[in-house]
Scaffold this active site. Structure first.
Site, PDB file in Angstrom:
ATOM      1  CD  GLN A  86      -2.697  -1.266   2.522  1.00  0.00           C
ATOM      2  OE1 GLN A  86      -2.496  -0.507   3.456  1.00  0.00           O
ATOM      3  NE2 GLN A  86      -3.587  -2.249   2.590  1.00  0.00           N
ATOM      4  CG  HIS A 148      -3.182  -0.149   7.713  1.00  0.00           C
ATOM      5  ND1 HIS A 148      -3.856  -0.609   8.818  1.00  0.00           N
ATOM      6  CD2 HIS A 148      -3.737  -0.806   6.645  1.00  0.00           C
ATOM      7  CE1 HIS A 148      -4.766  -1.507   8.450  1.00  0.00           C
ATOM      8  NE2 HIS A 148      -4.699  -1.641   7.122  1.00  0.00           N
ATOM      9  CD  GLU A 242     -14.649   4.732  13.263  1.00  0.00           C
ATOM     10  OE1 GLU A 242     -14.691   3.813  14.076  1.00  0.00           O
ATOM     11  OE2 GLU A 242     -14.029   5.813  13.468  1.00  0.00           O
ATOM     12  CE1 TYR A 252     -13.046  11.823  16.413  1.00  0.00           C
ATOM     13  CE2 TYR A 252     -10.804  12.356  17.075  1.00  0.00           C
ATOM     14  CZ  TYR A 252     -12.082  12.758  16.766  1.00  0.00           C
ATOM     15  OH  TYR A 252     -12.420  14.096  16.829  1.00  0.00           O
ATOM     16  CE1 TYR A 263     -10.245  -6.905   6.490  1.00  0.00           C
ATOM     17  CE2 TYR A 263      -8.395  -6.563   7.982  1.00  0.00           C
ATOM     18  CZ  TYR A 263      -9.290  -6.083   7.048  1.00  0.00           C
ATOM     19  OH  TYR A 263      -9.238  -4.757   6.678  1.00  0.00           O
TER      20      TYR A 263
END
Length: 369
Positions: A86, A148, A242, A252, A263
């Site tokens: 990613q 991430h 979200e 948060y 998963y």
């Protein structure tokens, strides 16, 4: 505390292709134009004053595409980028005074001791070459991870920079700790120094760049056009994507609370806990959100002040109507490709980047008769 809103019934999806006849969405008739093809997993884009577009490709290339999409030129001068998984070249924005300063900012996965992490650089764009490149933020610590990274860039109304990050996949517990940049929203001056209004600038053993914490992987961010507050969305694990209004010093919740699950199944935490912020909207199942704008141009008056979110998983553009700080209606517009970024162009059109090895730059315009 805001109550979460879960819309369980989906409106009818509308399939739009690059060469389709005009189609009617809930509010207006639109058509999609293909502006450019052959982009290698494009990730972020920004418009230059002359209408041309800078587009990042995850493999580490920054493309300069003409306003009509017919020509492109790769930009020289990028730093070393760890383009794996990613990670790669991620978001890009220009300074408000770009016309005179030629200054831009871009985020990328930076290699270094211990692995890699999200970093942000400032540079000048001179004749399709980056000069005076300097790293103004480097997420600490680094991990050997392909996951991430975040990472959206937003300039606030005071000329300071918000940077969204991720929990690096395997380091979720670090999102609850203030001695690192993992799973945080960062707020800095454009020279890289912490903003003086950050909540932890005077707290020992806390990173002074932190604005908020307890985030999983934020890949969409935008300023509310009326309040100037930062709105973000982030990926849930398996369900529980979200939307949040990100306020200084707030927690948060990740991974203590989530509406998603591991998963393959299994609880991660609770869905609510005292002292932890509830999302103002969430999705189950996940839409895999990426890119986000508040639309405020005149080209589509029916979409004024709507929130648009791209969906990687379902290949959709999600339109959200707001009543105050609550989502009151949701429409799914089926693009048919993974939508990586959403931007409003200087012409008022909605521009999309599609995420593939043959990625496209698309423009949504009002239908012509």
């Amino acid at each position: 505390m805001l109550k979460p809103l879960l819309l369980t019934s989906l409106v009818a999806s509308l399939t739009l292709s690059a060469h389709a006849d005009p189609l009617l969405t809930e509010k207006t008739s639109v058509q999609i134009e293909t502006m450019a093809t052959g982009l290698n997993h494009p990730w972020g884009m920004t418009f230059l004053p002359n209408g041309s577009i800078l587009v990042t490709e995850r493999n580490g290339t920054l493309q300069h595409i003409s306003a009509d999409g017919k020509t492109r030129q790769a930009i020289n001068g990028l730093p070393q980028i760890d383009a794996r998984g990613q990670g790669g070249l991620l978001d890009v924005i220009i300074a408000a005074d770009f016309s005179t300063s030629k200054t831009l900012y871009f985020s990328f996965s930076e290699p270094g001791t211990g692995g890699n992490s999200t970093a942000v650089a400032r540079a000048k764009l001179i004749d399709d070459t980056l000069t005076d490149v300097s790293i103004i933020f480097s997420q600490q610590p680094k991990y050997d991870s392909r996951h991430h990274f975040g990472s959206r860039l937003v300039m606030d109304n005071n000329g300071k920079l918000f940077i969204t990050t991720g929990d690096r996949g395997s380091e979720r517990t670090q999102a609850q700790k203030l001695d690192n940049h993992i799973g945080k929203v960062i707020h800095i001056n454009t020279d890289g120094t912490p903003s003086t209004d950050n909540p932890y600038v005077s707290q020992a053993n806390a990173k002074k760049e932190i604005w908020s914490y307890g985030h999983r992987n934020i890949q969409g961010a935008a300023l509310h056009p009326q309040t100037g507050q930062l709105w973000t969305h982030e990926h849930g694990p398996q369900g529980g994507d979200e939307i949040n209004i990100v306020l200084p010093g707030k927690n948060y919740g990740w991974p203590l609370i989530t509406y998603g699950e591991e998963y393959g199944g299994g609880a991660i935490g609770k869905t609510a806990q005292e002292g932890l912020e509830q999302p103002l909207h969430y999705w189950v199942p996940s839409i895999a959100p990426s890119g986000m704008i508040f639309y405020n141009a005149e080209l589509f008056p029916e979409w004024q002040n709507n929130l648009f979110v791209g969906s990687l998983k379902f290949g959709q553009l999600v339109r959200l109507e707001l009543t105050g700080d609550k989502v009151s209606h949701e429409e799914r517009i089926m693009i048919g490709q993974r939508v990586r970024d959403v931007e409003q162009g200087p012409d008022g059109a909605v521009y999309l980047l599609t995420d593939s090895s043959d990625g496209q730059l698309l423009r949504i315009m009002p239908a012509t008769e």
